[in-house]
Write a protein that holds these residues in place. Structure first.
Motif, PDB file in Angstrom:
ATOM      1  N   GLY A   1       0.708  -1.317   0.285  1.00 14.00           N
ATOM      2  CA  GLY A   1       0.399  -0.134  -0.441  1.00 14.00           C
ATOM      3  C   GLY A   1       0.817   1.015  -0.020  1.00 14.00           C
ATOM      4  N   HIS A   2       1.295   1.745   0.791  1.00 13.49           N
ATOM      5  CA  HIS A   2       2.658   2.840   0.437  1.00 13.49           C
ATOM      6  C   HIS A   2       3.692   2.549  -0.556  1.00 13.49           C
ATOM      7  N   ASP A   3       3.657   1.285  -1.436  1.00 14.10           N
ATOM      8  CA  ASP A   3       4.333   1.899  -2.186  1.00 14.10           C
ATOM      9  C   ASP A   3       3.064   2.002  -3.270  1.00 14.10           C
ATOM     10  N   SER A   4       1.910   1.740  -3.388  1.00  8.47           N
ATOM     11  CA  SER A   4       1.140   3.051  -4.316  1.00  8.47           C
ATOM     12  C   SER A   4       1.594   3.824  -4.114  1.00  8.47           C
ATOM     13  N   LEU A   5       1.119   4.660  -2.981  1.00 10.41           N
ATOM     14  CA  LEU A   5       1.321   5.595  -1.836  1.00 10.41           C
ATOM     15  C   LEU A   5       2.348   6.514  -3.075  1.00 10.41           C
ATOM     16  N   LEU A   6       3.749   5.533  -2.647  1.00  7.87           N
ATOM     17  CA  LEU A   6       4.564   6.723  -3.377  1.00  7.87           C
ATOM     18  C   LEU A   6       4.749   6.964  -5.418  1.00  7.87           C
TER      19      LEU A   6
ATOM     20  N   ALA B   1       3.036   3.258 -13.894  1.00  4.73           N
ATOM     21  CA  ALA B   1       1.711   2.004 -13.295  1.00  4.73           C
ATOM     22  C   ALA B   1       1.072   3.151 -12.090  1.00  4.73           C
ATOM     23  N   HIS B   2       0.143   2.935 -11.567  1.00  4.21           N
ATOM     24  CA  HIS B   2       0.056   2.620 -10.138  1.00  4.21           C
ATOM     25  C   HIS B   2      -0.359   1.797  -9.312  1.00  4.21           C
ATOM     26  N   PHE B   3       0.390  -0.076  -9.534  1.00  2.36           N
ATOM     27  CA  PHE B   3       0.633  -0.309  -8.843  1.00  2.36           C
ATOM     28  C   PHE B   3       1.969  -0.880  -8.734  1.00  2.36           C
ATOM     29  N   PRO B   4       2.610  -1.130  -7.973  1.00  2.02           N
ATOM     30  CA  PRO B   4       4.418  -1.496  -7.925  1.00  2.02           C
ATOM     31  C   PRO B   4       4.976  -2.402  -8.712  1.00  2.02           C
ATOM     32  N   PRO B   5       5.478  -2.436  -9.771  1.00  5.95           N
ATOM     33  CA  PRO B   5       6.209  -3.228 -10.063  1.00  5.95           C
ATOM     34  C   PRO B   5       7.118  -4.530  -9.676  1.00  5.95           C
ATOM     35  N   LEU B   6       7.567  -5.445 -10.506  1.00  8.81           N
ATOM     36  CA  LEU B   6       7.641  -6.438 -10.277  1.00  8.81           C
ATOM     37  C   LEU B   6       8.401  -6.477  -9.447  1.00  8.81           C
ATOM     38  N   TRP B   7      10.029  -6.078  -9.194  1.00  8.21           N
ATOM     39  CA  TRP B   7      10.684  -5.937  -8.618  1.00  8.21           C
ATOM     40  C   TRP B   7      10.460  -5.263  -7.334  1.00  8.21           C
ATOM     41  N   LEU B   8       9.563  -4.506  -7.246  1.00 11.12           N
ATOM     42  CA  LEU B   8       9.648  -3.948  -5.616  1.00 11.12           C
ATOM     43  C   LEU B   8       8.671  -5.107  -5.127  1.00 11.12           C
TER      44      LEU B   8
ATOM     45  N   SER C   1       8.748  -8.042  -5.516  1.00  9.12           N
ATOM     46  CA  SER C   1       9.620  -9.111  -5.326  1.00  9.12           C
ATOM     47  C   SER C   1       9.961  -9.047  -3.768  1.00  9.12           C
ATOM     48  N   LEU C   2      10.464  -7.882  -3.874  1.00  4.16           N
ATOM     49  CA  LEU C   2      11.078  -6.920  -2.729  1.00  4.16           C
ATOM     50  C   LEU C   2      10.195  -7.454  -1.133  1.00  4.16           C
ATOM     51  N   TRP C   3       8.981  -7.449  -1.504  1.00  5.83           N
ATOM     52  CA  TRP C   3       8.154  -7.490  -0.261  1.00  5.83           C
ATOM     53  C   TRP C   3       8.245  -9.152  -0.231  1.00  5.83           C
TER      54      TRP C   3
ATOM     55  N   THR D   1      12.240 -13.622   4.962  1.00  4.78           N
ATOM     56  CA  THR D   1      13.615 -13.943   5.677  1.00  4.78           C
ATOM     57  C   THR D   1      13.062 -13.128   7.141  1.00  4.78           C
ATOM     58  N   LEU D   2      11.610 -12.549   7.114  1.00  5.04           N
ATOM     59  CA  LEU D   2      11.078 -11.759   8.293  1.00  5.04           C
ATOM     60  C   LEU D   2      11.413 -12.753   9.725  1.00  5.04           C
TER      61      LEU D   2
END
Length: 108
Positions: free
Chosen positions: A2-7, A19-26, A28-30, A36-37
């Motif tokens: 959600g905050h990525d979409s906000l950015l 795009a109004h939705f995060p790209p695949l690389w972003l 993937s980071l999630w 890992t968490l």
């Protein structure tokens, strides 16, 4: 995410395809963060102060790497945007842990 979409919607992070939705690389980071968490980063995740500091440092570095490796661009002052991302993540990672524990208690 959600905050990525906000950015993206605040035009702090610009994608050439508008795009109004995060790209695949972003996204993937999630996914990698989620994996890992509770495993290799559990020692950080279980300590809210360390998690906040780690989030404030690691998140901007991840965004910097992602933008460098993709066709995304920063829309303003890099210093300000990095500060905004750090400010989000200083609260987001400890909040995530808090919500995870609340949800786990309800499920079990």
């Amino acid at each position: 995410i959600g905050h990525d979409s906000l950015l993206l919607n605040l035009n702090l992070l610009i994608m050439p395809q508008q795009a109004h939705f995060p790209p695949l690389w972003l996204i993937s980071l999630w996914a990698l963060l989620g994996i890992t968490l509770n495993n290799s980063l559990r020692w950080i995740y279980e300590r809210p102060i360390i998690a906040a500091i780690a989030g404030a440092i690691a998140a901007p570095l991840s965004y910097l790497a992602g933008v460098k490796l993709s066709d995304a661009e920063w829309a303003g002052s890099l210093t300000q945007i990095i500060f905004i991302i750090a400010a989000i993540w200083i609260f987001l990672l400890p909040l995530h842990r808090f919500l995870f524990l609340k949800l786990r208690l309800k499920l079990y």
